[in-house]
Design an enzyme around this catalytic site. Structure first.
Site, short mmCIF file in Angstrom:
data_model
loop_
_atom_site.label_atom_id
_atom_site.label_comp_id
_atom_site.label_asym_id
_atom_site.label_seq_id
_atom_site.Cartn_x
_atom_site.Cartn_y
_atom_site.Cartn_z
N GLU A 125 0.83 -1.20 0.00
CA GLU A 125 0.00 0.00 0.00
C GLU A 125 0.87 1.26 0.00
O GLU A 125 1.93 1.30 0.62
CB GLU A 125 -0.92 0.00 1.22
CG GLU A 125 -1.98 -1.08 1.17
CD GLU A 125 -2.89 -1.10 2.40
OE1 GLU A 125 -4.04 -1.53 2.26
OE2 GLU A 125 -2.45 -0.68 3.49
N GLY A 209 7.01 -1.52 6.31
CA GLY A 209 8.38 -2.00 6.38
C GLY A 209 9.35 -1.04 7.04
O GLY A 209 9.05 0.13 7.29
N SER A 241 12.13 7.34 7.34
CA SER A 241 11.77 7.09 8.73
C SER A 241 12.25 5.70 9.14
O SER A 241 12.00 4.72 8.46
CB SER A 241 10.26 7.18 8.92
OG SER A 241 9.89 6.84 10.24
N LEU A 264 10.25 7.24 17.52
CA LEU A 264 10.74 7.19 18.90
C LEU A 264 9.71 6.56 19.84
O LEU A 264 9.92 5.50 20.40
CB LEU A 264 11.10 8.60 19.36
CG LEU A 264 11.79 8.71 20.72
CD1 LEU A 264 13.13 8.01 20.70
CD2 LEU A 264 11.95 10.18 21.11
N HIS A 265 8.62 7.27 20.09
CA HIS A 265 7.42 6.76 20.77
C HIS A 265 7.57 6.48 22.26
O HIS A 265 6.56 6.25 22.93
CB HIS A 265 6.89 5.51 20.08
CG HIS A 265 6.70 5.68 18.61
ND1 HIS A 265 5.96 6.72 18.07
CD2 HIS A 265 7.18 4.97 17.55
CE1 HIS A 265 5.99 6.63 16.75
NE2 HIS A 265 6.72 5.60 16.40
N ASN A 340 -3.87 6.14 15.80
CA ASN A 340 -4.91 5.78 14.85
C ASN A 340 -5.37 4.35 15.12
O ASN A 340 -4.59 3.41 14.93
CB ASN A 340 -4.38 5.90 13.42
CG ASN A 340 -4.09 7.34 13.04
OD1 ASN A 340 -4.96 8.20 13.12
ND2 ASN A 340 -2.85 7.63 12.66
N CYS A 383 -1.34 6.93 9.77
CA CYS A 383 -0.08 6.42 10.28
C CYS A 383 -0.30 5.18 11.14
O CYS A 383 -1.13 5.17 12.05
CB CYS A 383 0.60 7.51 11.11
SG CYS A 383 2.18 7.03 11.80
#
Length: 411
Positions: A125, A209, A241, A264-265, A340, A383
């Site tokens: 996609e 990926g 990224s 990062l998160h 999301n 995302c």
């Protein structure tokens, strides 16, 4: 390849058609070849060596400036040479299995690529996000993913294989086809695109990926995308990224030179180990060191840190304080991403008030921290939501079969 003719007429037709497709798919594509690779391929196909430089210049123009997908359209190349090229090579686009258009103008394409001599066709996609004055294409680098990030839908699909440079570039070329972004191509009626200039102004390697686990093919594709004689995208408008493949971060700066984004998160190793499991191999200290040493890093070439906002997981003010401390001294922008949702996830998006408090603290510390507007949620294009439709269908079919079996046992 041998074909058995001990078949019905219809079966024979089907097998002949498959044979023809297999022959077509076996031909190498000129798309995605470096100039050096194209030179070797043309010489092997019989192009006189003294002509190769000129032919490459012609082909490069037709492929990447004019956007043709049929050798017959290359009008300044002789008919005999066009026939020879068509015999040995392909420049065909992938099959567009599906195109979905969100209420906000976001477009998601499901592309199908041929098996290229082994295995089965694969699907990936890509997403186009139009905004005022710009249009961003989100490109995939792998079919599936190995990273199993717990909040990411793509991470629930196992890695099938890496994409080739051709397949990475084909996403950009086909998207430009569909948007009328090549000369002599028309923009679809009602399409949301920038009013002037290019329809696709930016590309981000943020699709399916981990790009740095497919470094060589990604490198080749991005160098072609930024080549001034072809697609001519500025490297400042190309963002790669990564979840933190530290050794390849250095190579990205040295060998590709595009903008860098870090998924990062989390700001504590024990949490990032869960959210982004590659952290167990390359913990935060190593990752941040690589960011500080990224070639070309400056206020004009900042690193973007992506931070998904998960309710009661990583969204406290203490997390915001640790984030500012962690990135101290790095020219950076921090993208706050409202989570999301996708079917089956156990995470929830942070409350909007909490996201704004988090952003206000980071902004006050001197870091731009825009809250990313969710785009394409209604078509699972936002995302962290990408996953090939074929994988979803296979899963739904399995669930349906299991339900039938359970129902049968209950009788």
């Amino acid at each position: 390849m041998s074909i058995s003719f001990d078949l019905t007429i219809d079966d024979t037709r089907d097998q002949l058609a498959r044979h023809a497709r297999a022959s077509l798919e076996a031909k190498p594509s000129l798309i995605g070849m470096s100039r050096e690779e194209m030179a070797a391929a043309l010489i092997a196909a019989g192009v006189p060596e003294r002509q190769v430089k000129m032919r490459i210049s012609q082909l490069w123009h037709w492929l990447y400036v004019r956007g043709v997908s049929d050798f017959a359209d290359m009008r300044n190349i002789s008919k005999d040479l066009r026939a020879m090229l068509a015999q040995h090579f392909t420049i065909a686009r992938p099959e567009v299995v599906e195109e979905q258009i969100s209420q906000d103008g976001t477009r998601k394409w499901l592309f199908r690529f041929p098996p290229r001599g082994a295995g089965r066709p694969v699907e990936i996609e890509s997403v186009y996000i139009p905004e005022e004055g710009r249009g961003t294409l989100c490109i995939s680098s792998q079919v599936g993913c190995t990273l199993t990030c717990s909040f990411c839908h793509t991470g629930t699909q196992k890695l099938v294989r890496n994409l080739t440079s051709e397949e990475i570039l084909a996403q950009l070329l086909t998207a430009r086809d569909r948007l009328g972004d090549f000369p002599d191509k028309d923009t679809p009626d009602g399409a949301m695109v920038p009013a002037e200039g290019r329809k696709i102004t930016n590309i981000v390697m943020m699709g399916m990926g981990e790009p740095l686990y497919n470094f060589e093919e990604v490198k080749k594709a991005l160098l072609i995308a930024s080549d001034g004689d072809g697609l001519s995208l500025s490297k400042c408008r190309i963002t790669l990224s990564t979840s933190g493949v530290v050794p390849e971060i250095y190579r990205t700066g040295d060998e590709i030179g595009v903008m860098l984004a870090i998924s990062l998160h989390a700001v504590r190793d024990e949490l990032r180990d869960i959210l982004v499991p590659i952290n167990k191999k390359y913990p935060l200290a190593e990752l941040i060191k690589a960011c500080r040493e990224y070639p070309g890093l400056s206020n004009a070439k900042r690193i973007t840190f992506e931070y998904v906002m998960l309710k009661d997981i990583n969204d406290s003010l203490d997390d915001a304080k640790l984030l500012v401390k962690l990135l101290q001294g790095i020219p950076a922008k921090i993208n706050l991403i409202p989570f999301n949702p996708w079917p089956g996830t156990n995470y929830q998006c942070s409350d909007w008030e909490q996201i704004e408090k988090f952003a206000d603290y980071v902004n006050a510390a001197g870091y731009a921290s825009p809250i990313r507007t969710p785009r394409g949620r209604d078509i699972l294009a936002a995302c962290g939501q990408l996953k090939s439709e074929s994988e979803r269908l296979r899963k739904s079919e399995r669930l349906a079969l299991e339900a039938m079996m359970i129902a049968g046992h209950g009788e």
